[in-house]
Write an enzyme that holds these catalytic residues in place. Structure first.
Site, short mmCIF file in Angstrom:
data_model
loop_
_atom_site.label_atom_id
_atom_site.label_comp_id
_atom_site.label_asym_id
_atom_site.label_seq_id
_atom_site.Cartn_x
_atom_site.Cartn_y
_atom_site.Cartn_z
CD GLU A 59 -2.71 -1.24 2.14
OE1 GLU A 59 -2.82 -0.45 3.22
OE2 GLU A 59 -3.86 -1.84 1.98
CD GLU A 70 -4.48 -11.18 -6.12
OE1 GLU A 70 -3.86 -10.04 -5.36
OE2 GLU A 70 -5.41 -11.54 -5.47
CB CYS A 99 -9.49 -7.00 -7.09
SG CYS A 99 -8.13 -6.46 -8.06
CB CYS A 102 -5.61 -9.27 -9.67
SG CYS A 102 -4.61 -8.02 -8.75
ZN LIG Z 1 -6.07 -7.13 -7.17
#
Ligand SMILES: [Zn+2]
Length: 144
Positions: A59, A70, A99, A102
């Site tokens: 982050e 990923e 997500c 990804c």
């Molecule tokens: Zn992701």
């Protein structure tokens, strides 16, 4: 699909390979940098030859710059010259699927790869990436 992992003949990873992959994802999850979400993710990619490439989420104070585990794993592997993947394991506290971003990046390299999502208590679900990204846009749409 669980019992199919015992067979190598159909190109699926062996049960032992899957165990190594999940363990690698769980280990790299410990390196996740998540001071904002506190949601640590570890991902590990398996190549057809049995090599493993790992990534964790990273982050940033400028939230939009954060990178998922990923994609971190994919970019790491590609930077090492590797572009073929048969499976990815993703370990989180609650076994969530990758997500959308990804899924798209994984699909670039193998829409039929096996996706194993695992939690910290040993719970797992297994998918084909094509199940998670139906009617995917991909290289073929650009003539590749
Ligand atoms: Zn992701």
């Amino acid at each position: 699909m669980g019992d199919r992992f015992s067979k190598e003949a159909d190109g699926l990873p062996s049960a032992a390979a899957i165990e190594r992959l999940v363990a690698a994802a769980a280990e790299v999850r410990e390196a996740a940098y998540t001071p904002y979400s506190h949601f640590a993710v570890g991902a590990a990619l398996l190549t057809p030859g049995g090599a493993i490439y790992r990534g964790c989420n990273v982050e940033n104070a400028s939230y939009g710059l954060s990178l998922c585990a990923e994609r971190n794993a994919i970019f790491h592997a590609v930077a090492e010259g590797v572009r073929q993947f048969s499976a990815v394991a993703v370990v989180t506290e609650n076994a969530v699927t990758p997500c959308g971003a990804c899924r798209q990046v994984l699909a670039e390299f193998n829409l039929e790869m096996i996706v194993i999502v695992a939690d910290l208590a040993g719970g797992r679900r297994v998918y084909r990436l094509s199940e998670l990204l139906p009617d995917a846009f991909g290289p073929a749409h650009l003539g590749n």
